[in-house]
Design a protein around this motif. Structure first.
Motif, PDB file in Angstrom:
ATOM      1  N   ALA A   1       0.828  -1.211   0.000  1.00 24.94           N
ATOM      2  CA  ALA A   1       0.000   0.000   0.000  1.00 24.94           C
ATOM      3  C   ALA A   1       0.861   1.260   0.000  1.00 24.94           C
ATOM      4  O   ALA A   1       0.545   2.243  -0.690  1.00 24.94           O
ATOM      5  CB  ALA A   1      -0.937  -0.013   1.203  1.00 24.94           C
ATOM      6  N   GLU A   2       1.961   1.233   0.737  1.00 23.80           N
ATOM      7  CA  GLU A   2       2.815   2.416   0.817  1.00 23.80           C
ATOM      8  C   GLU A   2       3.517   2.711  -0.503  1.00 23.80           C
ATOM      9  O   GLU A   2       4.024   3.812  -0.709  1.00 23.80           O
ATOM     10  CB  GLU A   2       3.838   2.248   1.933  1.00 23.80           C
ATOM     11  CG  GLU A   2       4.819   1.119   1.728  1.00 23.80           C
ATOM     12  CD  GLU A   2       5.788   0.959   2.888  1.00 23.80           C
ATOM     13  OE1 GLU A   2       6.834   0.312   2.684  1.00 23.80           O
ATOM     14  OE2 GLU A   2       5.503   1.478   3.986  1.00 23.80           O
ATOM     15  N   ARG A   3       3.555   1.746  -1.407  1.00 25.91           N
ATOM     16  CA  ARG A   3       4.137   1.974  -2.738  1.00 25.91           C
ATOM     17  C   ARG A   3       3.078   2.372  -3.766  1.00 25.91           C
ATOM     18  O   ARG A   3       3.369   2.443  -4.960  1.00 25.91           O
ATOM     19  CB  ARG A   3       4.849   0.707  -3.232  1.00 25.91           C
ATOM     20  CG  ARG A   3       5.973   0.203  -2.351  1.00 25.91           C
ATOM     21  CD  ARG A   3       6.768  -0.856  -3.077  1.00 25.91           C
ATOM     22  NE  ARG A   3       7.566  -1.669  -2.176  1.00 25.91           N
ATOM     23  CZ  ARG A   3       8.358  -2.664  -2.550  1.00 25.91           C
ATOM     24  NH1 ARG A   3       8.442  -2.977  -3.847  1.00 25.91           N
ATOM     25  NH2 ARG A   3       9.033  -3.368  -1.661  1.00 25.91           N
ATOM     26  N   ASN A   4       1.853   2.571  -3.328  1.00 26.13           N
ATOM     27  CA  ASN A   4       0.730   2.886  -4.219  1.00 26.13           C
ATOM     28  C   ASN A   4       0.438   1.729  -5.170  1.00 26.13           C
ATOM     29  O   ASN A   4       0.019   1.926  -6.311  1.00 26.13           O
ATOM     30  CB  ASN A   4       0.998   4.174  -5.027  1.00 26.13           C
ATOM     31  CG  ASN A   4      -0.269   4.715  -5.679  1.00 26.13           C
ATOM     32  OD1 ASN A   4      -1.364   4.623  -5.122  1.00 26.13           O
ATOM     33  ND2 ASN A   4      -0.121   5.279  -6.859  1.00 26.13           N
ATOM     34  N   ILE A   5       0.641   0.511  -4.677  1.00 29.21           N
ATOM     35  CA  ILE A   5       0.300  -0.694  -5.433  1.00 29.21           C
ATOM     36  C   ILE A   5      -0.825  -1.396  -4.676  1.00 29.21           C
ATOM     37  O   ILE A   5      -0.666  -1.764  -3.518  1.00 29.21           O
ATOM     38  CB  ILE A   5       1.519  -1.633  -5.583  1.00 29.21           C
ATOM     39  CG1 ILE A   5       2.633  -0.922  -6.377  1.00 29.21           C
ATOM     40  CG2 ILE A   5       1.116  -2.933  -6.275  1.00 29.21           C
ATOM     41  CD1 ILE A   5       3.948  -1.679  -6.400  1.00 29.21           C
ATOM     42  N   HIS A   6      -1.957  -1.539  -5.338  1.00 28.63           N
ATOM     43  CA  HIS A   6      -3.135  -2.124  -4.697  1.00 28.63           C
ATOM     44  C   HIS A   6      -3.249  -3.600  -5.056  1.00 28.63           C
ATOM     45  O   HIS A   6      -3.080  -3.984  -6.209  1.00 28.63           O
ATOM     46  CB  HIS A   6      -4.407  -1.397  -5.146  1.00 28.63           C
ATOM     47  CG  HIS A   6      -5.656  -1.979  -4.564  1.00 28.63           C
ATOM     48  ND1 HIS A   6      -5.906  -2.008  -3.219  1.00 28.63           N
ATOM     49  CD2 HIS A   6      -6.730  -2.573  -5.158  1.00 28.63           C
ATOM     50  CE1 HIS A   6      -7.070  -2.585  -2.991  1.00 28.63           C
ATOM     51  NE2 HIS A   6      -7.588  -2.940  -4.150  1.00 28.63           N
TER      52      HIS A   6
ATOM     53  N   GLU B   1     -11.129   1.703  -7.581  1.00 25.23           N
ATOM     54  CA  GLU B   1     -11.565   2.241  -6.289  1.00 25.23           C
ATOM     55  C   GLU B   1     -10.610   1.922  -5.144  1.00 25.23           C
ATOM     56  O   GLU B   1     -10.632   2.586  -4.107  1.00 25.23           O
ATOM     57  CB  GLU B   1     -12.965   1.717  -5.971  1.00 25.23           C
ATOM     58  CG  GLU B   1     -14.003   2.184  -6.983  1.00 25.23           C
ATOM     59  CD  GLU B   1     -15.360   1.513  -6.800  1.00 25.23           C
ATOM     60  OE1 GLU B   1     -15.553   0.813  -5.773  1.00 25.23           O
ATOM     61  OE2 GLU B   1     -16.208   1.683  -7.682  1.00 25.23           O
ATOM     62  N   ARG B   2      -9.812   0.872  -5.274  1.00 25.30           N
ATOM     63  CA  ARG B   2      -8.760   0.555  -4.309  1.00 25.30           C
ATOM     64  C   ARG B   2      -9.304   0.450  -2.880  1.00 25.30           C
ATOM     65  O   ARG B   2      -8.822   1.104  -1.969  1.00 25.30           O
ATOM     66  CB  ARG B   2      -7.643   1.596  -4.379  1.00 25.30           C
ATOM     67  CG  ARG B   2      -6.894   1.549  -5.697  1.00 25.30           C
ATOM     68  CD  ARG B   2      -5.900   2.659  -5.858  1.00 25.30           C
ATOM     69  NE  ARG B   2      -4.940   2.297  -6.909  1.00 25.30           N
ATOM     70  CZ  ARG B   2      -3.697   1.914  -6.680  1.00 25.30           C
ATOM     71  NH1 ARG B   2      -3.239   1.843  -5.450  1.00 25.30           N
ATOM     72  NH2 ARG B   2      -2.900   1.601  -7.682  1.00 25.30           N
ATOM     73  N   GLY B   3     -10.279  -0.412  -2.709  1.00 23.39           N
ATOM     74  CA  GLY B   3     -10.879  -0.626  -1.403  1.00 23.39           C
ATOM     75  C   GLY B   3     -10.165  -1.712  -0.623  1.00 23.39           C
ATOM     76  O   GLY B   3      -8.959  -1.920  -0.765  1.00 23.39           O
ATOM     77  N   PRO B   4     -10.904  -2.454   0.219  1.00 21.34           N
ATOM     78  CA  PRO B   4     -10.312  -3.543   0.995  1.00 21.34           C
ATOM     79  C   PRO B   4      -9.761  -4.646   0.089  1.00 21.34           C
ATOM     80  O   PRO B   4     -10.031  -4.678  -1.110  1.00 21.34           O
ATOM     81  CB  PRO B   4     -11.492  -4.059   1.839  1.00 21.34           C
ATOM     82  CG  PRO B   4     -12.472  -2.939   1.852  1.00 21.34           C
ATOM     83  CD  PRO B   4     -12.321  -2.240   0.538  1.00 21.34           C
TER      84      PRO B   4
END
Length: 221
Positions: free
Chosen positions: A171-176, A208-211
């Protein structure tokens, strides 16, 4: 150029996802065991105005899978979205008391080592770009073990755990990282399970990058 690689691409869900992402401007790398099948699918997509190419690789051949993804990157550019959705082999779908250690090893190679190989291949490019999406597609046994399909139940559970850990770590790398659980037959007549409807769900997971987990008919976990 944005690119999606679909591992396990076929004429049902794979083709629907290719068209859905293609409408959004993605080029498409189609990967499956049979070169003729993915080349035929790529030709059909190209006729619809979607840039698509087919690559042959068996997900249980780690070197071959890595090479196919490398070739797709060279041809189409860095892979922004990776979808892992090959259909499990029949011998992974036997009752637990008929399932031997070798059966479990093969299922794990298919559903755990396969996605891990693919992720490790595309992750450097996603990290360099500062964005990316990894989509895992599984049946209901990924969330609830089913003793009638023991190999897949065990392997999907491992794939789910791997995906959840990736979701948290990347998540911290903007990879979902997102998982779609499909607890029914694709294209079996229920509109929820139509390939086009499932492709829309996968697009929403990407956009949307949700759960981590979405279950068809039940939403997100």
């Amino acid at each position: 150029m944005t690119t999606i690689a679909i591992i396990g691409a076929g004429p049902g869900l794979g083709a629907a996802v290719a068209r859905r992402f293609g409408r959004e401007g993605f080029s498409v790398a189609l990967i499956s065991r049979t070169k003729e099948n993915v080349e035929r699918l790529a030709a059909g997509l190209s006729a619809e105005g979607i840039e698509a190419r087919g690559y042959a690789a068996d997900v249980q051949d780690r070197a071959g899978l890595g090479a196919a993804l490398a070739a797709a990157t060279e041809d189409l550019g860095p892979i922004d979205v990776l979808q892992y959705s090959p259909v499990p082999r029949r011998d992974f779908l036997r009752p637990v008391l008929e399932t031997a250690a070798d059966d479990l090893a093969a299922a794990a190679e298919f559903s755990i080592l396969g996605p891990a190989t693919a992720v490790r291949q595309v992750l450097p490019g996603m990290t360099e770009q500062g964005r990316g999406t990894i989509l895992l597609v599984n049946g209901a046994s990924a969330a609830r073990p089913n003793g009638n399909v023991a190999g897949t139940s065990v392997a999907f559970a491992g794939e789910s755990a791997y995906g959840q850990m990736l979701h948290d770590a990347l998540a911290e790398r903007n990879i979902h990282v997102g998982q779609l659980i499909i607890p029914g037959a694709i294209g079996g007549g229920d509109p929820l399970y139509a390939p086009e409807a499932l492709a829309d769900r996968l697009w929403a997971i990407h956009a949307e990058r949700g759960p981590f987990r979405t279950t068809v008919g039940a939403g997100t976990d």
